[in-house]
Write a protein that holds these residues in place. Structure first.
Motif, PDB file in Angstrom:
ATOM      1  N   SER A   1       0.843  -1.197   0.000  1.00  0.00           N
ATOM      2  CA  SER A   1       0.000   0.000   0.000  1.00  0.00           C
ATOM      3  C   SER A   1       0.876   1.244   0.000  1.00  0.00           C
ATOM      4  O   SER A   1       2.046   1.192   0.372  1.00  0.00           O
ATOM      5  CB  SER A   1      -0.911   0.002   1.232  1.00  0.00           C
ATOM      6  OG  SER A   1      -1.690   1.185   1.267  1.00  0.00           O
ATOM      7  N   HIS A   2       0.272   2.350  -0.430  1.00  0.00           N
ATOM      8  CA  HIS A   2       0.936   3.649  -0.356  1.00  0.00           C
ATOM      9  C   HIS A   2       0.278   4.566   0.659  1.00  0.00           C
ATOM     10  O   HIS A   2       0.677   5.717   0.809  1.00  0.00           O
ATOM     11  CB  HIS A   2       0.925   4.321  -1.734  1.00  0.00           C
ATOM     12  CG  HIS A   2       1.670   3.553  -2.781  1.00  0.00           C
ATOM     13  ND1 HIS A   2       1.027   2.943  -3.839  1.00  0.00           N
ATOM     14  CD2 HIS A   2       2.977   3.265  -2.920  1.00  0.00           C
ATOM     15  CE1 HIS A   2       1.926   2.327  -4.594  1.00  0.00           C
ATOM     16  NE2 HIS A   2       3.100   2.513  -4.061  1.00  0.00           N
ATOM     17  N   LYS A   3      -0.740   4.051   1.351  1.00  0.00           N
ATOM     18  CA  LYS A   3      -1.474   4.868   2.307  1.00  0.00           C
ATOM     19  C   LYS A   3      -0.792   4.804   3.674  1.00  0.00           C
ATOM     20  O   LYS A   3      -0.889   3.808   4.390  1.00  0.00           O
ATOM     21  CB  LYS A   3      -2.928   4.394   2.396  1.00  0.00           C
ATOM     22  CG  LYS A   3      -3.681   4.559   1.083  1.00  0.00           C
ATOM     23  CD  LYS A   3      -5.139   4.138   1.225  1.00  0.00           C
ATOM     24  CE  LYS A   3      -5.904   4.341  -0.078  1.00  0.00           C
ATOM     25  NZ  LYS A   3      -7.329   3.950   0.052  1.00  0.00           N
ATOM     26  N   MET A   4      -0.122   5.892   4.024  1.00  0.00           N
ATOM     27  CA  MET A   4       0.707   5.914   5.230  1.00  0.00           C
ATOM     28  C   MET A   4      -0.087   5.608   6.500  1.00  0.00           C
ATOM     29  O   MET A   4       0.352   4.838   7.356  1.00  0.00           O
ATOM     30  CB  MET A   4       1.379   7.283   5.365  1.00  0.00           C
ATOM     31  CG  MET A   4       2.244   7.676   4.192  1.00  0.00           C
ATOM     32  SD  MET A   4       3.786   6.793   4.159  1.00  0.00           S
ATOM     33  CE  MET A   4       4.563   7.526   2.727  1.00  0.00           C
TER      34      MET A   4
ATOM     35  N   GLN B   1       7.224  10.704   7.892  1.00  0.00           N
ATOM     36  CA  GLN B   1       8.376  11.336   7.270  1.00  0.00           C
ATOM     37  C   GLN B   1       9.514  10.344   7.062  1.00  0.00           C
ATOM     38  O   GLN B   1      10.189  10.355   6.027  1.00  0.00           O
ATOM     39  CB  GLN B   1       8.860  12.523   8.122  1.00  0.00           C
ATOM     40  CG  GLN B   1       9.898  13.397   7.428  1.00  0.00           C
ATOM     41  CD  GLN B   1       9.398  13.968   6.109  1.00  0.00           C
ATOM     42  OE1 GLN B   1       8.341  14.584   6.049  1.00  0.00           O
ATOM     43  NE2 GLN B   1      10.148  13.750   5.039  1.00  0.00           N
ATOM     44  N   THR B   2       9.721   9.459   8.029  1.00  0.00           N
ATOM     45  CA  THR B   2      10.767   8.444   7.892  1.00  0.00           C
ATOM     46  C   THR B   2      10.466   7.522   6.724  1.00  0.00           C
ATOM     47  O   THR B   2      11.358   7.186   5.929  1.00  0.00           O
ATOM     48  CB  THR B   2      10.891   7.622   9.188  1.00  0.00           C
ATOM     49  OG1 THR B   2      11.187   8.489  10.272  1.00  0.00           O
ATOM     50  CG2 THR B   2      11.998   6.573   9.067  1.00  0.00           C
ATOM     51  N   LEU B   3       9.202   7.114   6.597  1.00  0.00           N
ATOM     52  CA  LEU B   3       8.816   6.254   5.483  1.00  0.00           C
ATOM     53  C   LEU B   3       9.036   6.945   4.140  1.00  0.00           C
ATOM     54  O   LEU B   3       9.533   6.340   3.184  1.00  0.00           O
ATOM     55  CB  LEU B   3       7.348   5.845   5.617  1.00  0.00           C
ATOM     56  CG  LEU B   3       7.036   4.698   6.592  1.00  0.00           C
ATOM     57  CD1 LEU B   3       5.534   4.522   6.721  1.00  0.00           C
ATOM     58  CD2 LEU B   3       7.687   3.405   6.141  1.00  0.00           C
TER      59      LEU B   3
ATOM     60  N   VAL C   1      11.765   7.605  -1.132  1.00  0.00           N
ATOM     61  CA  VAL C   1      12.202   8.488  -2.216  1.00  0.00           C
ATOM     62  C   VAL C   1      13.629   8.994  -2.053  1.00  0.00           C
ATOM     63  O   VAL C   1      14.186   9.594  -2.979  1.00  0.00           O
ATOM     64  CB  VAL C   1      11.243   9.691  -2.379  1.00  0.00           C
ATOM     65  CG1 VAL C   1       9.836   9.208  -2.624  1.00  0.00           C
ATOM     66  CG2 VAL C   1      11.277  10.601  -1.158  1.00  0.00           C
ATOM     67  N   GLY C   2      14.219   8.782  -0.880  1.00  0.00           N
ATOM     68  CA  GLY C   2      15.596   9.198  -0.656  1.00  0.00           C
ATOM     69  C   GLY C   2      15.772  10.692  -0.528  1.00  0.00           C
ATOM     70  O   GLY C   2      16.867  11.214  -0.684  1.00  0.00           O
ATOM     71  N   ARG C   3      14.659  11.389  -0.212  1.00  0.00           N
ATOM     72  CA  ARG C   3      14.733  12.837  -0.039  1.00  0.00           C
ATOM     73  C   ARG C   3      13.543  13.298   0.783  1.00  0.00           C
ATOM     74  O   ARG C   3      12.547  12.580   0.920  1.00  0.00           O
ATOM     75  CB  ARG C   3      14.704  13.552  -1.396  1.00  0.00           C
ATOM     76  CG  ARG C   3      13.401  13.325  -2.186  1.00  0.00           C
ATOM     77  CD  ARG C   3      13.510  13.869  -3.597  1.00  0.00           C
ATOM     78  NE  ARG C   3      12.241  13.818  -4.307  1.00  0.00           N
ATOM     79  CZ  ARG C   3      11.783  12.759  -4.937  1.00  0.00           C
ATOM     80  NH1 ARG C   3      12.486  11.648  -4.936  1.00  0.00           N
ATOM     81  NH2 ARG C   3      10.624  12.800  -5.569  1.00  0.00           N
ATOM     82  N   ASP C   4      13.620  14.496   1.333  1.00  0.00           N
ATOM     83  CA  ASP C   4      12.506  15.062   2.094  1.00  0.00           C
ATOM     84  C   ASP C   4      11.471  15.641   1.139  1.00  0.00           C
ATOM     85  O   ASP C   4      11.813  16.192   0.083  1.00  0.00           O
ATOM     86  CB  ASP C   4      13.002  16.192   3.028  1.00  0.00           C
ATOM     87  CG  ASP C   4      13.806  15.643   4.185  1.00  0.00           C
ATOM     88  OD1 ASP C   4      13.475  14.533   4.643  1.00  0.00           O
ATOM     89  OD2 ASP C   4      14.755  16.310   4.625  1.00  0.00           O
ATOM     90  N   LEU C   5      10.222  15.504   1.506  1.00  0.00           N
ATOM     91  CA  LEU C   5       9.129  16.114   0.746  1.00  0.00           C
ATOM     92  C   LEU C   5       8.441  17.110   1.667  1.00  0.00           C
ATOM     93  O   LEU C   5       7.654  16.737   2.524  1.00  0.00           O
ATOM     94  CB  LEU C   5       8.147  15.032   0.273  1.00  0.00           C
ATOM     95  CG  LEU C   5       8.738  13.969  -0.664  1.00  0.00           C
ATOM     96  CD1 LEU C   5       7.697  12.910  -0.976  1.00  0.00           C
ATOM     97  CD2 LEU C   5       9.263  14.593  -1.939  1.00  0.00           C
ATOM     98  N   ASP C   6       8.807  18.380   1.521  1.00  0.00           N
ATOM     99  CA  ASP C   6       8.362  19.396   2.474  1.00  0.00           C
ATOM    100  C   ASP C   6       6.863  19.654   2.408  1.00  0.00           C
ATOM    101  O   ASP C   6       6.203  19.814   3.418  1.00  0.00           O
ATOM    102  CB  ASP C   6       9.119  20.710   2.234  1.00  0.00           C
ATOM    103  CG  ASP C   6      10.620  20.543   2.475  1.00  0.00           C
ATOM    104  OD1 ASP C   6      10.967  19.738   3.360  1.00  0.00           O
ATOM    105  OD2 ASP C   6      11.397  21.193   1.775  1.00  0.00           O
TER     106      ASP C   6
END
Length: 491
Positions: A195-198, A228-230, A235-240
């Motif tokens: 799933s992609h639902k956090m 945020q950790t997931l 993606v190997g980067r932060d998504l602000d």
């Protein structure tokens, strides 16, 4: 350990889909598998259910090495899968699809009544309301997915793989599924959950494994993780900021719907849509959102009312007239109404725009390839090249190809029905940025989504439907999950 996967590798056309990936599963646990589209999740699961064979690596079940050669062997080993793409037989009923391949039979005849009784009990346990004798071809995509869930649960498997099982379910339906998962865990049944639902991942998972670019990144206890950790792992980067701020002024009205009705689907729908506006369609399953969109695009006929494009009333509406009036449409069912599996990426992308690449009776293939490459590059499509068959792409990348197809027609009105269903957070953000860009360039957009944060984050207004009826059109200042749900559950 119930299941151990050690150092699996698999390549397609010289591109590594899996690179020495390891994964394990304990009895009675929910182990979630996460990663962006193209990370290798689907390839790993296809190997586990016998659709693909690995180039290298080993699979152990109960400590014994196994080689899963086909789906029948998978079932004999006690493994079942709920596919993201629907695997039904259109002409069979709900009950017949649930027990497909495991039909209950007597000495001479199938025991249909017994099958229907057992199917009804399974649906009741899942909290699903479906007519047992209705054929699969007459079901919506969300109803079909519910049949798939019931089918997997009916197999009494030791391991159940659930690939985006809640993507078409309402909140109530999702909670019913989670209750079933809890019961299965108590019986020592193990779940591999994709799933992609956090929120739901953190709610139901015992452990979470993240793949990225075909490699194992990390396996963690779910209670040690946060969103945020997931995201960072995936993606190997932060998504602000997930939802972009959309600028630009609304232009002239390009679409007006007046008292539009179709018996048994929707009635007396009224709204207008302006250039540069994003109008969200909200509602629970069966509200009539997709049916309304199909009528606007000309896929389905409507009984009464009017559709007006740029001031011109449509006397005879069809797909051809919709395309002529600049409407692009992305269906919620990419398997049935979208991709042509055996064709290439560029053939699928340019399908509805071939007239733009034709001159003097000839197809200008160089120009076609150039335009397809430009738009697929913008969407960051992951593939081995435009000649690759679309059937070998992940679900999310197939969706990007279909978006490319719609955009190649240069639409002035764009209908997007669940455009991010089954897509990871990184790919979602790319699509959100694309929607922002299109709106700022003056394209009018109808956005249908079952994810309220998506509608609240992107739409200028939201039309809320319940049981085929229009309940409200909310302005930005009125947006909230509570307000939308208040109208969506209106009886």
């Amino acid at each position: 350990m119930l299941l151990q996967i050690k150092n699996l590798s698999k390549s397609f056309f010289g591109v590594k889909a899996l690179d020495e990936v390891s994964f394990d599963l304990k009895a009675g646990e929910v182990h979630t598998l996460m990663g962006e589209n193209g990370a290798g999740k689907s390839t790993l699961m296809k190997i586990l259910i016998g659709i693909l064979q690995p180039d290298a690596g080993e699979i152990f079940l109960d400590g014994k090495e196994v080689e899963i050669k086909d789906v029948h062997q998978m079932l004999n080993l006690g493994i079942a899968m709920i596919h993201q793409e629907i695997m039904d037989i259109p002409e069979l009923t709900v009950a017949e699809n649930i027990f497909l391949g495991r039909e209950k039979s007597g000495k001479f005849f199938l025991k249909k009544q017994e099958a229907e009784r057992d199917a009804q009990q399974i649906l009741n346990d899942l909290g699903i309301d479906l007519p047992l004798k209705k054929k699969a071809k007459d079901l919506s995509i969300s109803q079909k997915q519910m049949v798939e869930i019931a089918k997997a649960v009916s197999m009494n498997a030791r391991i159940i793989i659930m690939d985006e099982p809640t993507s078409s379910l309402s909140e109530t339906g999702s909670e019913a599924l989670f209750s079933i998962i809890k019961d299965l865990k108590a019986k020592s049944v193990s779940i591999i959950y994709i799933s992609h639902k956090m929120d739901e991942i953190l709610q139901i998972s015992d452990r979470v494994t993240v793949l990225r670019d075909g490699k194992h990144i990390a396996t963690d206890t779910a209670s040690d993780l946060d969103k945020q950790t997931l995201i960072n792992r995936m993606v190997g980067r932060d998504l602000d900021s997930v939802f972009p701020e959309i600028h630009g002024e609304k232009g002239r009205v390009v679409l007006k719907i007046t008292n539009l009705s179709t018996s048994g689907k929707f009635e007396n729908i009224n709204f207008s849509l302006a250039e540069g506006e994003i109008l969200g369609f909200a509602g629970l399953m069966g509200a009539g959102r997709s049916e309304l969109a199909r009528a606007i695009y000309g896929l389905d006929k409507f009984d009464s009312g009017e559709i007006t494009f740029s001031g011109e009333k449509m006397k005879k509406h069809s797909i051809q007239s919709a395309i002529k009036n600049g409407i692009g449409y992305l269906s919620e069912d990419r398997k049935k109404e979208g991709i042509i599996p055996q064709e290439s990426i560029y053939a699928n992308a340019s399908l509805t725009a071939l007239s733009k690449f034709s001159g003097f009776g000839f197809l200008q293939k160089k120009e076609e390839l150039k335009k397809v490459k430009e738009i697929t590059d913008e969407l960051r499509l992951k593939s081995a090249g435009l000649n690759q068959k679309i059937m070998y792409l992940s679900g999310g990348n197939q969706q990007k190809v279909l978006l490319s197809r719609v955009l190649l027609t240069n639409p002035t009105i764009l209908i997007l029905d669940e455009p991010t269903r089954g897509i990871d957070i990184g790919a979602k953000m790319e699509i959100y940025q694309l929607i922002k860009k299109l709106a700022e360039n003056g394209i009018a957009i109808i956005l249908i989504s079952s994810e309220l944060p998506e509608l609240i984050g992107l739409a200028h207004r939201i039309l809320v439907m319940s049981q085929g009826k229009q309940q409200a059109i909310l302005n930005k200042s009125e947006f909230s999950s509570e307000e939308i749900m208040k109208h969506a559950i209106h009886q």
